[in-house]
Scaffold this motif. Structure first.
Motif, mmCIF file in Angstrom:
data_model
loop_
_atom_site.group_PDB
_atom_site.id
_atom_site.type_symbol
_atom_site.label_atom_id
_atom_site.label_comp_id
_atom_site.label_asym_id
_atom_site.label_seq_id
_atom_site.Cartn_x
_atom_site.Cartn_y
_atom_site.Cartn_z
ATOM 1 N N GLN A 1 -7.463 -28.081 -2.602
ATOM 2 C CA GLN A 1 -8.533 -28.411 -2.744
ATOM 3 C C GLN A 1 -9.539 -27.304 -2.407
ATOM 4 O O GLN A 1 -10.505 -27.001 -3.102
ATOM 5 C CB GLN A 1 -9.095 -29.619 -1.992
ATOM 6 C CG GLN A 1 -10.534 -30.140 -2.195
ATOM 7 C CD GLN A 1 -10.654 -31.305 -1.231
ATOM 8 O OE1 GLN A 1 -9.984 -32.285 -0.707
ATOM 9 N NE2 GLN A 1 -12.215 -31.247 -0.926
ATOM 10 N N GLY A 2 -9.285 -26.359 -1.749
ATOM 11 C CA GLY A 2 -10.017 -25.374 -1.496
ATOM 12 C C GLY A 2 -9.905 -24.162 -2.619
ATOM 13 O O GLY A 2 -10.913 -23.609 -2.886
ATOM 14 N N VAL A 3 -8.792 -23.922 -3.096
ATOM 15 C CA VAL A 3 -8.743 -23.316 -4.403
ATOM 16 C C VAL A 3 -9.489 -24.046 -5.511
ATOM 17 O O VAL A 3 -10.125 -23.168 -6.065
ATOM 18 C CB VAL A 3 -7.335 -23.146 -4.620
ATOM 19 C CG1 VAL A 3 -7.052 -22.277 -6.211
ATOM 20 C CG2 VAL A 3 -6.272 -22.357 -3.675
ATOM 21 N N PHE A 4 -9.504 -24.946 -5.831
ATOM 22 C CA PHE A 4 -10.253 -25.674 -6.838
ATOM 23 C C PHE A 4 -11.664 -25.542 -6.627
ATOM 24 O O PHE A 4 -12.667 -25.275 -7.446
ATOM 25 C CB PHE A 4 -9.875 -27.080 -7.133
ATOM 26 C CG PHE A 4 -8.650 -27.415 -7.678
ATOM 27 C CD1 PHE A 4 -8.810 -28.036 -9.071
ATOM 28 C CD2 PHE A 4 -7.503 -27.231 -7.172
ATOM 29 C CE1 PHE A 4 -7.905 -28.310 -9.666
ATOM 30 C CE2 PHE A 4 -6.268 -27.453 -8.311
ATOM 31 C CZ PHE A 4 -6.383 -27.941 -9.418
ATOM 32 N N ALA A 5 -12.272 -25.636 -5.336
ATOM 33 C CA ALA A 5 -13.549 -25.296 -4.775
ATOM 34 C C ALA A 5 -13.855 -24.059 -5.206
ATOM 35 O O ALA A 5 -14.983 -23.659 -5.487
ATOM 36 C CB ALA A 5 -13.527 -25.584 -3.442
ATOM 37 N N ALA A 6 -13.107 -22.987 -4.875
ATOM 38 C CA ALA A 6 -13.432 -21.636 -5.258
ATOM 39 C C ALA A 6 -13.682 -21.346 -6.813
ATOM 40 O O ALA A 6 -14.667 -20.559 -7.276
ATOM 41 C CB ALA A 6 -12.409 -20.584 -4.462
ATOM 42 N N VAL A 7 -12.693 -21.760 -7.518
ATOM 43 C CA VAL A 7 -12.843 -21.808 -8.999
ATOM 44 C C VAL A 7 -14.137 -22.491 -9.589
ATOM 45 O O VAL A 7 -14.961 -21.842 -10.278
ATOM 46 C CB VAL A 7 -11.633 -22.364 -9.617
ATOM 47 C CG1 VAL A 7 -11.850 -22.367 -11.250
ATOM 48 C CG2 VAL A 7 -10.295 -21.421 -9.290
ATOM 49 N N ALA B 1 -4.407 -34.476 -6.396
ATOM 50 C CA ALA B 1 -4.973 -34.265 -7.848
ATOM 51 C C ALA B 1 -6.285 -34.809 -7.935
ATOM 52 O O ALA B 1 -7.425 -34.307 -8.407
ATOM 53 C CB ALA B 1 -3.951 -35.024 -8.700
ATOM 54 N N ALA B 2 -6.625 -36.074 -7.475
ATOM 55 C CA ALA B 2 -7.965 -36.518 -7.527
ATOM 56 C C ALA B 2 -8.840 -35.780 -6.411
ATOM 57 O O ALA B 2 -9.998 -35.565 -7.058
ATOM 58 C CB ALA B 2 -7.789 -38.096 -7.239
ATOM 59 N N ALA B 3 -8.633 -35.637 -5.537
ATOM 60 C CA ALA B 3 -9.487 -35.047 -4.431
ATOM 61 C C ALA B 3 -9.861 -33.650 -5.132
ATOM 62 O O ALA B 3 -10.907 -33.051 -4.945
ATOM 63 C CB ALA B 3 -8.909 -35.042 -3.212
ATOM 64 N N ALA B 4 -8.622 -32.972 -5.557
ATOM 65 C CA ALA B 4 -9.149 -31.373 -6.007
ATOM 66 C C ALA B 4 -10.144 -31.437 -7.245
ATOM 67 O O ALA B 4 -10.872 -30.693 -7.267
ATOM 68 C CB ALA B 4 -7.870 -30.767 -6.337
ATOM 69 N N THR B 5 -9.791 -32.497 -8.105
ATOM 70 C CA THR B 5 -10.708 -32.547 -9.353
ATOM 71 C C THR B 5 -12.061 -32.983 -8.899
ATOM 72 O O THR B 5 -12.911 -32.509 -9.734
ATOM 73 C CB THR B 5 -9.950 -33.307 -10.395
ATOM 74 O OG1 THR B 5 -8.951 -33.129 -10.487
ATOM 75 C CG2 THR B 5 -10.743 -33.277 -11.643
ATOM 76 N N ALA B 6 -11.968 -33.946 -7.889
ATOM 77 C CA ALA B 6 -13.469 -34.308 -7.497
ATOM 78 C C ALA B 6 -14.317 -33.134 -6.935
ATOM 79 O O ALA B 6 -15.390 -33.188 -7.142
ATOM 80 C CB ALA B 6 -13.219 -35.317 -6.341
ATOM 81 N N CYS B 7 -13.366 -32.127 -6.176
ATOM 82 C CA CYS B 7 -13.902 -31.147 -5.822
ATOM 83 C C CYS B 7 -14.515 -30.175 -6.843
ATOM 84 O O CYS B 7 -15.740 -29.762 -6.580
ATOM 85 C CB CYS B 7 -12.943 -30.433 -5.111
ATOM 86 S SG CYS B 7 -13.798 -29.197 -3.751
ATOM 87 N N VAL B 8 -14.181 -30.105 -7.949
ATOM 88 C CA VAL B 8 -14.826 -29.395 -9.161
ATOM 89 C C VAL B 8 -16.219 -30.038 -9.255
ATOM 90 O O VAL B 8 -17.226 -29.328 -9.532
ATOM 91 C CB VAL B 8 -14.155 -29.358 -10.285
ATOM 92 C CG1 VAL B 8 -14.822 -28.702 -11.570
ATOM 93 C CG2 VAL B 8 -12.551 -28.570 -9.948
#
Length: 478
Positions: free
Chosen positions: A321-327, A373-380
């Protein structure tokens, strides 16, 4: 009122000082990152901490509440004092207090000394966040420069919360819970070494009196409200202390509004709150922070209590999730440039709501991949909303009122992070208790409570996305 910000424009206007501007941004973002880290780094360490210090299960909430009360309660007052006495000066004082408090929490010998350290950390955070954000917005000019700076700041703020989950699990398993507090102390010292020579001073040239009645009512109201919600998360809303402090908090905040409407030099300018961008932008910010921090908390509960994953494995899952947040933080300014801050804010909230709703499919025996998957996309969506609301809520505000505007922005952040978890935890706890009373196993009851909490979370974010879209109609641009 004019603000003496002469060093700040030079930082970004002269090509020879571009490196210095980047270093200033680095220092400010590092401080915000450390505070965000502190919000979550203890979450997975609480059972070990409680055993070591002799704190009962019912008392562990105070490890979080002791930090949350002052960090949420003193935000507006700290931002205003920084406007008057100097933002750099107060920022450094808050950072020093936070660092010393982290050392105290690291060396704690009993529950009282640990909770004292946590409370002082919270007070330091209440100073660091609004003054740091004010220094950022007065250093970087409105437009692309500020959008990029806010994008980086918002990314690191959200990333700090997520990284805290990862580090909390890894460090507790390998070095013990004290290492989590020690890390904060070491990081605070590092920023303190760099900050004095880099940060420009910024303050109001006039010295109006502090609005004491406003300060007393808003601080008391926020403290009472946060205490009530935090306590309700553990014991429900039926306790006398919860009801009394909840009513007191609401009444004090109502009194604050009445005081500000009559004050000659108010702590919060009500005309500013009547700006559509300020009001709707901050509502979006408060909700995206409160509901996403709750998603992370509930998923931690799900992974450890339902799927029985270790703290270490739980932390590693949140690393994605942190990686997705950075992007997402990197792309947010580009999205704003293309579709405008208002549309980016609404889109971000919508993505967060849809992905949170997707988590309703979590199962009792499998669901780790869905959670990831859902939390990482929500983080975007969450990061897009963070950057967009910061841009929206500070756009068009003169430098003389940036302290007030950014005080509201940072209050939305901190209050959102503070109230979301206890509020929905109370919903989860009540539902789980009802299911257990009906004969469900602990895991089944916990999962049922988590699903209800996630459903409420998604509904709140979706509803606010619609309200913000309607409230900011005709303001698709910056």
């Amino acid at each position: 009122m004019a603000i003496d910000t002469s060093p700040a424009p030079a930082v970004v206007a002269e090509p020879s000082l571009r490196t210095r501007a980047k270093l200033i941004l680095l220092v400010l973002c590092a401080a915000q990152f450390i505070v965000a880290l502190d919000f979550s780094i203890l979450n997975v360490a609480l059972p070990v901490l409680g055993s070591d210090l002799g704190m009962g299960q019912a008392d562990l909430q105070w490890a979080v509440t002791a930090f949350a009360l002052p960090s949420g309660g003193f935000l507006l007052l700290s931002g205003r004092i920084g406007d008057l006495l100097g933002r750099k000066r107060l920022f450094l004082a808050g950072l020093a207090l936070f660092t010393v408090a982290s050392a105290l929490a690291t060396l704690a010998w009993d529950p009282a000394s640990f909770l004292a350290g946590r409370a002082l950390q919270g007070l330091g955070a209440a100073v660091i966040v609004p003054t740091g954000m004010s220094l950022l917005t007065t250093t970087f000019a409105e437009g692309p420069q500020r959008e990029r700076a806010l994008g980086i700041s918002g990314t690191l703020l959200s990333l700090g919360f997520t990284v805290g989950m990862v580090l909390g699990g890894v460090m507790t398993d390998s070095l013990g819970w004290r290492s989590t507090m020690g890390l904060l102390a070491v990081a605070g010292v590092a920023v303190l070494v760099l900050a004095p020579g880099l940060l420009p001073e910024s303050r109001n040239t006039e010295r109006p009196r502090i609005d004491v009645p406003g300060a007393v009512t808003v601080t008391g109201g926020l403290l009472a409200l946060i205490y009530a919600l935090s306590t309700a998360a553990q014991r429900g809303f039926g306790g006398a202390d919860v009801l009394v402090t909840l009513v007191a908090g609401v009444l004090l905040l109502a009194a604050f509004v009445a005081v500000e409407s009559r004050a000659a030099q108010p702590l919060v300018s009500l005309p500013m709150l009547r700006r559509r961008t300020v009001a709707w932008g901050n509502l979006g910010g408060l909700v995206t922070f409160s509901m996403m921090s709750t998603v992370v908390f509930l998923l931690t509960l799900y992974l450890q209590e339902v799927l029985k994953l270790s703290a270490f494995r739980t932390g590693l899952l949140f690393g994605v999730q942190g990686v997705f947040a950075a992007v997402a933080g990197i792309t947010a300014p580009r999205v704003i440039a293309r579709i405008g801050a208002r549309n980016t804010l609404v889109t971000g909230l919508a993505v967060q709501a849809v992905c949170t709703a997707g988590l309703l499919g979590l199962g009792a025996h499998s669901g780790a991949w869905l959670a990831l998957a859902a939390a990482a996309t929500a983080c975007v969506g969450h990061l897009w909303a963070i950057v967009a609301y910061g841009v929206t809520a500070t756009s068009g505000v003169p430098d003389s009122e940036q302290g007030l505007a950014t005080g509201l922005v940072t209050s939305s952040q901190q209050i959102g992070i503070t109230i979301g978890i206890p509020l929905l935890s109370a919903v989860v706890s009540a539902r789980a208790t009802t299911l257990e009373d009906g004969g469900a196993s602990f895991a089944e009851a916990t999962l049922g409570g988590i699903r209800l909490g996630l459903g409420v979370d998604a509904a709140v974010v979706a509803g606010v996305a619609v309200l913000v879209a309607l409230g900011l109609r005709g303001r698709a641009g910056r």
